[in-house]
Scaffold this active site. Structure first.
Site, mmCIF file in Angstrom:
data_model
loop_
_atom_site.group_PDB
_atom_site.id
_atom_site.type_symbol
_atom_site.label_atom_id
_atom_site.label_comp_id
_atom_site.label_asym_id
_atom_site.label_seq_id
_atom_site.Cartn_x
_atom_site.Cartn_y
_atom_site.Cartn_z
ATOM 1 N N GLU A 245 0.538 -14.896 62.202
ATOM 2 C CA GLU A 245 0.627 -13.784 61.253
ATOM 3 C C GLU A 245 -0.312 -14.115 60.109
ATOM 4 O O GLU A 245 -0.093 -15.079 59.374
ATOM 5 C CB GLU A 245 2.042 -13.565 60.736
ATOM 6 C CG GLU A 245 2.108 -12.340 59.815
ATOM 7 C CD GLU A 245 3.474 -12.088 59.231
ATOM 8 O OE1 GLU A 245 4.235 -11.319 59.828
ATOM 9 O OE2 GLU A 245 3.761 -12.677 58.170
ATOM 10 N N CYS A 279 1.235 -10.952 52.378
ATOM 11 C CA CYS A 279 0.281 -10.395 53.337
ATOM 12 C C CYS A 279 0.475 -8.902 53.545
ATOM 13 O O CYS A 279 -0.429 -8.237 54.053
ATOM 14 C CB CYS A 279 0.389 -11.137 54.668
ATOM 15 S SG CYS A 279 2.054 -11.175 55.357
#
Length: 478
Positions: A245, A279
């Site tokens: 990720e 993020c």
């Protein structure tokens, strides 16, 4: 002052003697604390040698009981972990405290999935699909919410039956170390092999060495795109699975019928949650040209009302960035955009504070990369087609957001955005559903995370059965 750094190798805790050329700071004051720690090469080698596969032979029900015991033990220290996370990262305690529920909750969820039989399937009579642990697993977590991410990865790997080596970011190891101490205490009490769970300190160089070692059979990494690309290359060379990720440059598409105040609230939430250091934060505000001034004015008013201050103060809305190095990097990236900067949040003069910024008049091609701080660009559009093109105009594909009064119209646009998750009229840090996957598209990662998905990542399928007992078609002899 947080506890001295220690690592856990083969069941033994020991002080970490190695240091990096990075001096950790108190984000709120900028005061230097101590050099960042790195576990020595001999300790890392011993950890790799000690990773004990016997944990994978423990019945699912027994592993579930141990995971529940870990969850109960973590509940007693979740408040302390949240405080340590705030001290290290600068994220306000009002945000780290709720995220602390993930720390214990990850272990409970993993135990529940084991009891639900997630590792065994029967596609037909006499055929069994059993998911088995790959072997020693490496979990690498970043500094923005390290303990919750570590808990999710470690709980999933232990549930799968993998021995685990956990390495947090060198910038924020404190909360994760307390997590590791708690996990280890329960495993030791329950008689787990002493190499079942191990904990090391260090930077990307240690992470790279561990990733490349053939004894590590699966790697779960959350972090930047450059680091993730290196992990992917090392795992490809060793033909081992990688779960990545990585960064996002996430669009918020404001529909033509959106309420400007609601759009501004979503933009400010996404710009400032975790101080913009996450993020799934706002990267690009895609707004109708006719609403742009009104939405920006409303956002400016909201930014001006935020209270920036010490992260452990319950009244703080916005805290400092994690380190002066990162603050300088984010500010440089903001200034390199050019354009017109809207900033309205008053921040303290000392510490690593940075006023959130919305930057207008930036060509889309100059706004293609993630900044990883409280900075986003503003992109007016004339048609919905243009808005979709702007939203899909980068190589990233982690998260997307759409705000609009007509939910059906907003959903129609959301379905055209190339991202792993797209929220309509939502701006929280949580996923849309506890049991929905968290995919990553393009340069935002590889594979899927999730309550079930991460657990299964640490396993490979073995199919066993008696040939011919279940046949869809008759067969001629060979």
């Amino acid at each position: 002052m947080p506890a001295e750094p220690r690592d856990l190798v083969a069941g033994e805790w020991a002080p970490v003697e190695g240091v990096l050329d990075l001096v950790l700071e108190d984000p709120a004051t900028g005061a230097e604390l101590r050099p960042a720690a790195v576990s020595g090469g001999a300790r890392a080698e011993r950890a790799l040698a000690a990773a004990d596969p016997r944990w994978g032979g423990t019945p699912d029900a027994e592993r579930a009981e141990v995971l529940d015991a870990v969850a109960a033990a973590l509940e007693a220290v979740t408040g302390t972990i949240a405080e340590l996370e705030s001290r290290a990262t600068g994220v306000p305690i009002r945000q780290t405290a709720p995220l602390g529920a993930i720390v214990s909750g990850s272990f409970r969820l993993a135990a529940e999935r084991l009891r639900a039989g997630v590792l065994t399937e029967r596609p037909g009579p006499g055929v069994e699909v059993r998911r088995l642990p790959w072997g020693p697993a490496l979990c690498l977590v970043p500094w923005n919410a390290p303990a919750p991410m570590a808990a999710h990865k470690v709980a999933s790997a232990l549930a799968a039956g993998c021995p685990v080596i956990l390495k947090p970011s060198e910038y924020a190891p404190y909360g994760t170390q307390l997590l590791a101490e708690t996990v280890d205490a329960v495993l030791a009490e329950r008689g787990a092999p002493r190499g079942t769970f191990q904990f090391l300190h260090g930077d990307g160089r240690l992470g790279a060495a561990l990733t490349a070692d053939p004894r590590v059979r699966a790697v779960s990494f959350t972090g930047g795109t450059a680091g993730g690309t290196a992990v992917a290359a090392a795992c490809a060379a060793g033909l081992k699975p990688a779960q990545l990720e990585l960064g996002g440059n996430n669009p918020l598409v404001v529909m033509p019928d959106a309420d400007p105040d609601r759009a501004a609230r979503a933009a400010v939430d996404l710009l400032t949650t975790l101080n913009g250091q996450w993020c799934r934060a706002l990267g690009r505000l895609v707004v109708p040209a006719g609403l742009a001034d009104e939405v920006l004015a409303a956002a400016e008013a909201r930014l001006g009302a935020l209270r920036a201050g010490p992260p452990l103060d319950d009244g703080t809305d916005l805290g400092p960035l994690v380190h002066s190095r990162h603050r300088a990097l984010v500010a440089a990236r903001r200034d390199a955009l050019g354009g017109r900067i809207t900033m309205a949040t008053a921040v303290p003069g000392e510490g690593n504070y940075l006023s959130p910024a919305l930057v207008s008049d930036v060509p889309p091609e100059r706004a293609a990369e993630e900044i990883f701080g409280p900075v986003a660009t503003v992109h007016p559009y004339a048609t919905v087609e243009e808005a979709v093109a702007l939203a899909n105009g980068t190589g990233h594909g982690l998260e997307g957001y759409v705000v609009g009064s007509d939910e059906d119209a907003a959903l129609a646009v959301a379905r055209r955005i190339r991202a792993g998750e797209v929220k309509v009229n939502g701006s929280s840090v949580m996923s849309l559903h506890l049991f929905a996957p968290r995919p990553a598209w393009g340069m935002s990662g590889l594979g899927e995370e999730g309550t079930v998905e991460t657990l299964r990542f640490f396993t490979g399928a073995r199919v066993v059965g008696v040939e011919g007992r279940f046949a869809l078609h008759s067969r001629e002899p060979s």
